[in-house]
Design a protein around this motif. Sequence first.
Motif, PDB file in Angstrom:
ATOM      1  N   TYR A  38      26.395  43.940  34.189  1.00 50.35           N
ATOM      2  CA  TYR A  38      27.285  44.437  33.142  1.00 50.35           C
ATOM      3  C   TYR A  38      28.736  44.117  33.504  1.00 50.35           C
ATOM      4  O   TYR A  38      29.006  43.600  34.588  1.00 50.35           O
ATOM      5  N   VAL A  39      29.646  44.414  32.573  1.00 49.38           N
ATOM      6  CA  VAL A  39      31.043  44.023  32.759  1.00 49.38           C
ATOM      7  C   VAL A  39      31.893  45.273  32.970  1.00 49.38           C
ATOM      8  O   VAL A  39      31.708  46.272  32.270  1.00 49.38           O
ATOM      9  N   LEU A  40      32.800  45.214  33.945  1.00 50.83           N
ATOM     10  CA  LEU A  40      33.761  46.294  34.169  1.00 50.83           C
ATOM     11  C   LEU A  40      35.130  45.801  33.747  1.00 50.83           C
ATOM     12  O   LEU A  40      35.561  44.717  34.158  1.00 50.83           O
ATOM     13  N   LYS A  41      35.815  46.580  32.924  1.00 55.06           N
ATOM     14  CA  LYS A  41      37.093  46.121  32.379  1.00 55.06           C
ATOM     15  C   LYS A  41      38.180  47.172  32.623  1.00 55.06           C
ATOM     16  O   LYS A  41      38.045  48.323  32.207  1.00 55.06           O
ATOM     17  N   SER A  42      39.236  46.762  33.283  1.00 56.66           N
ATOM     18  CA  SER A  42      40.371  47.633  33.557  1.00 56.66           C
ATOM     19  C   SER A  42      41.018  48.046  32.236  1.00 56.66           C
ATOM     20  O   SER A  42      41.274  47.200  31.377  1.00 56.66           O
ATOM     21  N   GLN A  43      41.283  49.333  32.059  1.00 64.80           N
ATOM     22  CA  GLN A  43      41.887  49.808  30.801  1.00 64.80           C
ATOM     23  C   GLN A  43      43.389  49.985  30.986  1.00 64.80           C
ATOM     24  O   GLN A  43      43.856  51.046  31.418  1.00 64.80           O
ATOM     25  N   VAL A  44      44.120  48.930  30.726  1.00 72.12           N
ATOM     26  CA  VAL A  44      45.583  48.969  30.789  1.00 72.12           C
ATOM     27  C   VAL A  44      46.127  48.421  29.478  1.00 72.12           C
ATOM     28  O   VAL A  44      45.468  47.630  28.807  1.00 72.12           O
ATOM     29  N   LEU A  45      47.348  48.854  29.145  1.00 73.86           N
ATOM     30  CA  LEU A  45      47.932  48.439  27.864  1.00 73.86           C
ATOM     31  C   LEU A  45      48.598  47.074  27.971  1.00 73.86           C
ATOM     32  O   LEU A  45      49.782  46.925  27.718  1.00 73.86           O
ATOM     33  N   THR A  46      47.838  46.074  28.385  1.00 77.90           N
ATOM     34  CA  THR A  46      48.374  44.726  28.407  1.00 77.90           C
ATOM     35  C   THR A  46      47.234  43.739  28.290  1.00 77.90           C
ATOM     36  O   THR A  46      46.084  44.056  28.620  1.00 77.90           O
ATOM     37  N   GLY A  47      47.552  42.562  27.786  1.00 78.26           N
ATOM     38  CA  GLY A  47      46.543  41.521  27.708  1.00 78.26           C
ATOM     39  C   GLY A  47      46.502  40.756  29.026  1.00 78.26           C
ATOM     40  O   GLY A  47      47.150  41.145  29.999  1.00 78.26           O
ATOM     41  N   GLY A  48      45.744  39.673  29.061  1.00 76.97           N
ATOM     42  CA  GLY A  48      45.708  38.842  30.254  1.00 76.97           C
ATOM     43  C   GLY A  48      45.028  39.510  31.429  1.00 76.97           C
ATOM     44  O   GLY A  48      45.245  39.163  32.583  1.00 76.97           O
ATOM     45  N   ARG A  49      44.155  40.497  31.129  1.00 78.23           N
ATOM     46  CA  ARG A  49      43.469  41.186  32.225  1.00 78.23           C
ATOM     47  C   ARG A  49      42.488  40.255  32.910  1.00 78.23           C
ATOM     48  O   ARG A  49      42.323  40.302  34.132  1.00 78.23           O
ATOM     49  N   GLY A  50      41.849  39.398  32.095  1.00 71.65           N
ATOM     50  CA  GLY A  50      40.883  38.454  32.660  1.00 71.65           C
ATOM     51  C   GLY A  50      41.526  37.613  33.751  1.00 71.65           C
ATOM     52  O   GLY A  50      41.047  37.555  34.888  1.00 71.65           O
ATOM     53  N   LYS A  51      42.672  36.998  33.396  1.00 71.58           N
ATOM     54  CA  LYS A  51      43.403  36.133  34.331  1.00 71.58           C
ATOM     55  C   LYS A  51      43.837  36.895  35.574  1.00 71.58           C
ATOM     56  O   LYS A  51      43.870  36.355  36.670  1.00 71.58           O
ATOM     57  N   ALA A  52      44.201  38.178  35.385  1.00 72.21           N
ATOM     58  CA  ALA A  52      44.744  38.969  36.494  1.00 72.21           C
ATOM     59  C   ALA A  52      43.644  39.606  37.342  1.00 72.21           C
ATOM     60  O   ALA A  52      43.930  40.380  38.248  1.00 72.21           O
ATOM     61  N   GLY A  53      42.388  39.313  37.039  1.00 69.13           N
ATOM     62  CA  GLY A  53      41.289  39.866  37.836  1.00 69.13           C
ATOM     63  C   GLY A  53      40.834  41.243  37.388  1.00 69.13           C
ATOM     64  O   GLY A  53      40.129  41.939  38.120  1.00 69.13           O
ATOM     65  N   GLY A  54      41.211  41.623  36.148  1.00 63.73           N
ATOM     66  CA  GLY A  54      40.864  42.955  35.661  1.00 63.73           C
ATOM     67  C   GLY A  54      39.537  43.033  34.928  1.00 63.73           C
ATOM     68  O   GLY A  54      39.185  44.080  34.384  1.00 63.73           O
ATOM     69  N   ILE A  55      38.808  41.919  34.862  1.00 61.66           N
ATOM     70  CA  ILE A  55      37.485  41.897  34.208  1.00 61.66           C
ATOM     71  C   ILE A  55      36.468  41.420  35.260  1.00 61.66           C
ATOM     72  O   ILE A  55      36.634  40.329  35.814  1.00 61.66           O
ATOM     73  N   ARG A  56      35.459  42.229  35.550  1.00 59.53           N
ATOM     74  CA  ARG A  56      34.483  41.855  36.588  1.00 59.53           C
ATOM     75  C   ARG A  56      33.069  41.968  36.038  1.00 59.53           C
ATOM     76  O   ARG A  56      32.733  42.963  35.395  1.00 59.53           O
ATOM     77  N   ILE A  57      32.282  40.964  36.343  1.00 54.74           N
ATOM     78  CA  ILE A  57      30.858  41.061  36.002  1.00 54.74           C
ATOM     79  C   ILE A  57      30.126  41.522  37.258  1.00 54.74           C
ATOM     80  O   ILE A  57      30.314  40.934  38.323  1.00 54.74           O
TER      81      ILE A  57
END
Length: 357
Positions: A38-57
């Motif tokens: 499953y995917v874990l996603k950091s909940q912050v008020l900004t885009g570009g989380r994927g690039k910054a390492g905020g999305i993990r499978i």
Amino acid sequence: MKLLEHEAKHIISSFHIPTPKGIVVNPGDDLVDLPYPYVLKSQVLTGGRGKAGGIRIVKSESEARENISSLFNLSIKGLAPTCLLAEEKVDIAREMYVSVIINRSLAQIELLAHNEGGIEIESHDSQEFFRTPLTPETSEETGIRLAEFFSAPEQSFALQDLTQKLLSCVIASDATLLEINPLIITGDGKLVAGDCKMTLDNAAAFRHPEWDFVDPIVSSNFVTLNSSGNVATIANGAGLAMATVDAVIDAGLQPANFLDIGGGASRETVLDAFQHIVTFPYISAIIINIFAGITRCDEVAKAILDASSEIPNLPKLYIRLEGTNSEEARKLLEAKHIPLYRQLDSCINAAKEDISS
Ligand code: GDP
Ligand code: MN
């Protein structure tokens, strides 16, 4: 008021817009009951989380534990998550972009779309967007045209349905922005909202008792003018806020926003403003123009100092604070090496010089 992804997805799914099954993870929570991976996603008020390492499978319990703790310790563009979103992993065949915005100058709701979703949308040439007014009468037809634009005839019905639901959601929710990026076509041809950003109109909070997350006292009147602007503005009173925006434009700079923080500029109000501002990618200066009558300048200065200490990488502040207790304010700010300008002109000129040097 910008919503976190999980809050926005909660709203759109109540309009039956398909989202992946998800569970909010708060600090100290047990592991969620989702099948791996499953995917874990950091909940912050900004885009570009994927690039910054905020999305993990994550593929296993140990990976989940490791990533939950490392995501809670990862700040993205200066923002630390207060929670994470765990979501079932979506099998992505294609990623597109779609958003519904309010075009204030034309006084209409518009739908924007792009063939490439997932990446930061500011990087696209504006010519490449599908852009059209969106009304209840035309939303079905707009869905058909959208399917043509995406070259996705098999998704035509789903896109008509989506277009109608996006519009209903924006209107009923008093949203000023609803953005789905990526809008996913899954391996088996279904549409799913992979990510969702939503901004609510704070001024409508009185008719939304369900917006318990909007503090009517803290909420101020923040209007995005140009998200690729290089200067953010903060002022008190709508007239002064407009005059500040005009002066920034006259100086040849691009204001990203209008913000009237109202009468009492508390630490929360200023913090809220700074949090909005750091989500804009190109800000080099924050112009603060306050005329304190009932409000006291030293209180405002303290609020600015407190709030700025909580946000790392805050763009440089250029402050004009006039009125009651302005000398005390000057001392407080100068102790932190923040100069106070007597005139708005000199404040803006200083910002302009720093930006062009
Ligand atoms: P953002 O970077 O803050 O916009 O976060 P997004 O939620 O848009 O995720 C960024 C990217 O991560 C997406 O465009 C996908 O490519 C990838 N991603 C996110 N969720 C999934 C998923 O469930 N499955 C797969 N395969 N990729 C995902
Ligand atoms: Mn996204």
